[in-house]
Motif scaffolding. Structure first.
Motif, PDB file in Angstrom:
ATOM      1  N   GLY A 253      67.425  -3.670  85.416  1.00 11.80           N
ATOM      2  CA  GLY A 253      66.326  -3.008  84.720  1.00 11.80           C
ATOM      3  C   GLY A 253      65.594  -1.963  85.542  1.00 11.80           C
ATOM      4  O   GLY A 253      64.645  -1.370  85.070  1.00 11.80           O
ATOM      5  N   ARG A 254      66.015  -1.741  86.791  1.00  9.45           N
ATOM      6  CA  ARG A 254      65.322  -0.738  87.613  1.00  9.45           C
ATOM      7  C   ARG A 254      66.344   0.235  88.172  1.00  9.45           C
ATOM      8  O   ARG A 254      67.512  -0.089  88.311  1.00  9.45           O
ATOM      9  CB  ARG A 254      64.603  -1.436  88.776  1.00  9.45           C
ATOM     10  N   ARG A 255      65.873   1.441  88.509  1.00  2.86           N
ATOM     11  CA  ARG A 255      66.768   2.420  89.136  1.00  2.86           C
ATOM     12  C   ARG A 255      66.706   2.249  90.648  1.00  2.86           C
ATOM     13  O   ARG A 255      65.795   2.742  91.303  1.00  2.86           O
ATOM     14  CB  ARG A 255      66.340   3.846  88.769  1.00  2.86           C
ATOM     15  N   VAL A 256      67.678   1.515  91.166  1.00  2.00           N
ATOM     16  CA  VAL A 256      67.683   1.202  92.593  1.00  2.00           C
ATOM     17  C   VAL A 256      68.938   1.781  93.233  1.00  2.00           C
ATOM     18  O   VAL A 256      70.020   1.751  92.636  1.00  2.00           O
ATOM     19  CB  VAL A 256      67.623  -0.329  92.813  1.00  2.00           C
ATOM     20  N   GLY A 257      68.790   2.319  94.443  1.00  2.00           N
ATOM     21  CA  GLY A 257      69.932   2.829  95.202  1.00  2.00           C
ATOM     22  C   GLY A 257      70.298   1.843  96.296  1.00  2.00           C
ATOM     23  O   GLY A 257      69.438   1.138  96.825  1.00  2.00           O
ATOM     24  N   LEU A 258      71.580   1.783  96.624  1.00  2.00           N
ATOM     25  CA  LEU A 258      72.067   0.862  97.650  1.00  2.00           C
ATOM     26  C   LEU A 258      72.613   1.667  98.824  1.00  2.00           C
ATOM     27  O   LEU A 258      73.393   2.611  98.645  1.00  2.00           O
ATOM     28  CB  LEU A 258      73.179  -0.002  97.046  1.00  2.00           C
ATOM     29  N   LEU A 259      72.185   1.291 100.028  1.00  2.00           N
ATOM     30  CA  LEU A 259      72.665   1.958 101.238  1.00  2.00           C
ATOM     31  C   LEU A 259      73.209   0.881 102.163  1.00  2.00           C
ATOM     32  O   LEU A 259      72.483  -0.032 102.560  1.00  2.00           O
ATOM     33  CB  LEU A 259      71.495   2.685 101.915  1.00  2.00           C
ATOM     34  N   LYS A 272      82.828  -4.569  93.579  1.00  2.00           N
ATOM     35  CA  LYS A 272      82.439  -3.797  92.400  1.00  2.00           C
ATOM     36  C   LYS A 272      81.252  -4.465  91.726  1.00  2.00           C
ATOM     37  O   LYS A 272      80.303  -3.807  91.316  1.00  2.00           O
ATOM     38  CB  LYS A 272      83.610  -3.676  91.437  1.00  2.00           C
ATOM     39  N   ASP A 273      81.297  -5.798  91.679  1.00  2.00           N
ATOM     40  CA  ASP A 273      80.164  -6.528  91.095  1.00  2.00           C
ATOM     41  C   ASP A 273      78.899  -6.242  91.868  1.00  2.00           C
ATOM     42  O   ASP A 273      77.841  -6.038  91.305  1.00  2.00           O
ATOM     43  CB  ASP A 273      80.410  -8.043  91.156  1.00  2.00           C
ATOM     44  N   TYR A 274      79.011  -6.270  93.184  1.00  2.00           N
ATOM     45  CA  TYR A 274      77.829  -6.096  94.014  1.00  2.00           C
ATOM     46  C   TYR A 274      77.196  -4.735  93.738  1.00  2.00           C
ATOM     47  O   TYR A 274      75.989  -4.606  93.644  1.00  2.00           O
ATOM     48  CB  TYR A 274      78.176  -6.218  95.499  1.00  2.00           C
ATOM     49  N   ALA A 275      78.035  -3.719  93.592  1.00  2.00           N
ATOM     50  CA  ALA A 275      77.522  -2.359  93.437  1.00  2.00           C
ATOM     51  C   ALA A 275      77.066  -2.067  92.018  1.00  2.00           C
ATOM     52  O   ALA A 275      76.314  -1.132  91.791  1.00  2.00           O
ATOM     53  CB  ALA A 275      78.613  -1.357  93.852  1.00  2.00           C
ATOM     54  N   LYS A 276      77.502  -2.896  91.088  1.00  2.00           N
ATOM     55  CA  LYS A 276      77.394  -2.536  89.668  1.00  2.00           C
ATOM     56  C   LYS A 276      75.986  -2.204  89.189  1.00  2.00           C
ATOM     57  O   LYS A 276      75.773  -1.186  88.542  1.00  2.00           O
ATOM     58  CB  LYS A 276      77.965  -3.679  88.811  1.00  2.00           C
ATOM     59  N   GLY A 277      75.037  -3.032  89.532  1.00  2.00           N
ATOM     60  CA  GLY A 277      73.696  -2.821  88.990  1.00  2.00           C
ATOM     61  C   GLY A 277      72.945  -1.647  89.604  1.00  2.00           C
ATOM     62  O   GLY A 277      71.877  -1.280  89.122  1.00  2.00           O
ATOM     63  N   PHE A 278      73.483  -1.080  90.673  1.00  2.00           N
ATOM     64  CA  PHE A 278      72.739  -0.029  91.380  1.00  2.00           C
ATOM     65  C   PHE A 278      72.989   1.343  90.748  1.00  2.00           C
ATOM     66  O   PHE A 278      74.101   1.646  90.321  1.00  2.00           O
ATOM     67  CB  PHE A 278      73.127  -0.010  92.857  1.00  2.00           C
ATOM     68  N   ALA A 279      71.946   2.154  90.723  1.00  2.00           N
ATOM     69  CA  ALA A 279      72.046   3.474  90.098  1.00  2.00           C
ATOM     70  C   ALA A 279      72.776   4.460  91.009  1.00  2.00           C
ATOM     71  O   ALA A 279      73.317   5.460  90.552  1.00  2.00           O
ATOM     72  CB  ALA A 279      70.650   3.992  89.775  1.00  2.00           C
ATOM     73  N   ALA A 280      72.782   4.202  92.316  1.00  2.00           N
ATOM     74  CA  ALA A 280      73.480   5.076  93.269  1.00  2.00           C
ATOM     75  C   ALA A 280      73.862   4.219  94.464  1.00  2.00           C
ATOM     76  O   ALA A 280      73.107   3.332  94.857  1.00  2.00           O
ATOM     77  CB  ALA A 280      72.560   6.210  93.715  1.00  2.00           C
ATOM     78  N   VAL A 281      75.044   4.482  95.002  1.00  2.00           N
ATOM     79  CA  VAL A 281      75.513   3.691  96.148  1.00  2.00           C
ATOM     80  C   VAL A 281      75.955   4.638  97.256  1.00  2.00           C
ATOM     81  O   VAL A 281      76.679   5.596  97.007  1.00  2.00           O
ATOM     82  CB  VAL A 281      76.699   2.779  95.742  1.00  2.00           C
ATOM     83  N   GLU A 282      75.492   4.393  98.470  1.00  2.00           N
ATOM     84  CA  GLU A 282      75.961   5.154  99.631  1.00  2.00           C
ATOM     85  C   GLU A 282      76.575   4.181 100.627  1.00  2.00           C
ATOM     86  O   GLU A 282      75.894   3.312 101.177  1.00  2.00           O
ATOM     87  CB  GLU A 282      74.797   5.897 100.313  1.00  2.00           C
TER      88      GLU A 282
END
Ligand code: AMP
Ligand code: MG
Length: 337
Positions: A253-259, A272-282
């Motif tokens: 429910g939030r726009r979160v980026g993962l670094l 893929k599951d881990y990254a799925k909910g994130f709006a951007a992944v680096e």
């Protein structure tokens, strides 16, 4: 989003001719943004207090935060200091040119504004060919902090410099992306044993292999105390929180980026599951190469910062070698409660 840079004669690909122009600007008291192997610097003639004052003005940098002085050779660097302990000489012999800054007792020829009135001066010989060429052509030492607004993420491309400082500088020399992408390691010889003031592009282990253990923090009240040890620095505008070992985070429910260094291994689709909910992944380095991660760090933080996120969620990397410096920057970029 940021605008594209205008075609302006002040943004120039580095060449023999543009380096000559830049050197003339430096000698005339101007400001030139230059590539180094660490990050882009905002350079001025270190012996010209008025030129140096403009660095503080353009960066919005507090006057208590001293500048690193760059020199073409170790001899030129040591010309600025009163004395050179044998251990400092050894580091210079082995590790310069490179991402290592040494703080040594300063000569009175170094203006007060460069060192913020401190008894030491920070000197470094950069290895980047454009920085080398500019120093050789300018024939003066160049004071250069990172070419960003104070407290912001350090620039690793000429475009970042333009985004940070616009055309408040006399010239931006474009030498492509920086190789290390992390600021230099700073070691102070203002007390004994020498102190690691800032982890950076030269691993502490490499230094300690040559001269033995470094102190990890200056003694209270010692002349090695350094204002660059400000807690919050190198920060994106978007709040950044650090992953805590053992905890899980659900960005639902939030726009979160993962670094992070790399996504978890792809067992049964877990990555893929881990990254799925994130709006951007680096991912800083899918191969888990800390050099590559260091070189990518600031650009990745900038991309996330420009992605319209509510939050950046960052994982620390292994805490050895360049990992020490990467984690230092991530901690300083993080939002404290
Ligand atoms: P930068 O902002 O990357 O240019 O880094 C400059 C940092 O180097 C400062 O914030 C200090 O931590 C350190 N430094 C520079 N000059 C001195 C000095 N004269 N004495 C002690 N530390 C210094
Ligand atoms: Mg800086």
């Amino acid at each position: 989003m940021w605008p594209m840079p205008p075609s302006d004669p002040r943004i120039q690909p580095a060449s023999t001719a543009t380096v000559e122009q830049a050197a003339a600007l430096i000698r005339a008291g101007g400001l030139v943004a230059l590539p180094t192997e660490t990050v882009y610097g905002l350079g001025a003639n270190a012996l010209d207090p008025r030129a140096v004052a403009r660095i503080f003005e353009v960066k919005g940098r507090p006057s208590f935060d001293p500048l690193i002085v760059h020199a073409a050779t170790a001899e030129a660097a040591f010309d600025l200091v009163e004395s050179t302990p044998a251990q400092a000489q050894l580091l210079a012999d082995r590790l310069w040119p490179g991402p290592l800054t040494l703080v040594l007792p300063r000569r009175s020829t170094v203006p007060d504004i460069v060192v913020s009135g401190l008894p030491g001066v920070a000197v470094r010989v950069p290895s980047h060919p454009v920085a080398q060429a500019l120093l050789a052509a300018a024939m003066v030492p160049i004071a250069a902090p990172s070419a960003n607004r104070f407290g912001a993420i350090s620039p690793t491309t000429a475009m970042h410099v333009f985004q940070e400082l616009g055309l408040t500088v006399d010239m931006i020399l474009d030498g492509g992306p920086c190789q290390h992408g992390l600021e230099s390691t700073v070691v102070s010889f203002m007390e004994d044993p020498p102190v690691l003031l800032r982890p950076g592009g030269m691993p502490a282990e490499t230094i300690e292999d040559l001269i033995g253990p470094l102190a990890r923090r200056p003694r209270a009240g010692s002349p090695a105390m350094s204002p660059g040890m400000l807690d919050r620095h190198y920060a994106p505008h978007t709040p950044l929180v650090l992953h805590r070992a053992g905890s899980t985070f659900d960005p639902v429910g939030r726009r979160v980026g993962l670094l992070m260094l790399r996504l978890p291994p792809d067992d049964a689709g877990y990555a893929k599951d881990y990254a799925k909910g994130f709006a951007a992944v680096e991912e800083l380095s899918p191969a888990e190469d800390l050099r590559q991660a260091a070189a990518n760090l600031f650009a990745a933080m900038r991309r996330l910062d420009a992605a319209g996120l509510e939050l950046i969620y960052a994982h620390l990397v292994p805490d050895s070698g360049l990992g020490l410096a990467i984690n230092d920057r991530l901690r300083r970029a993080s939002t404290r409660p």
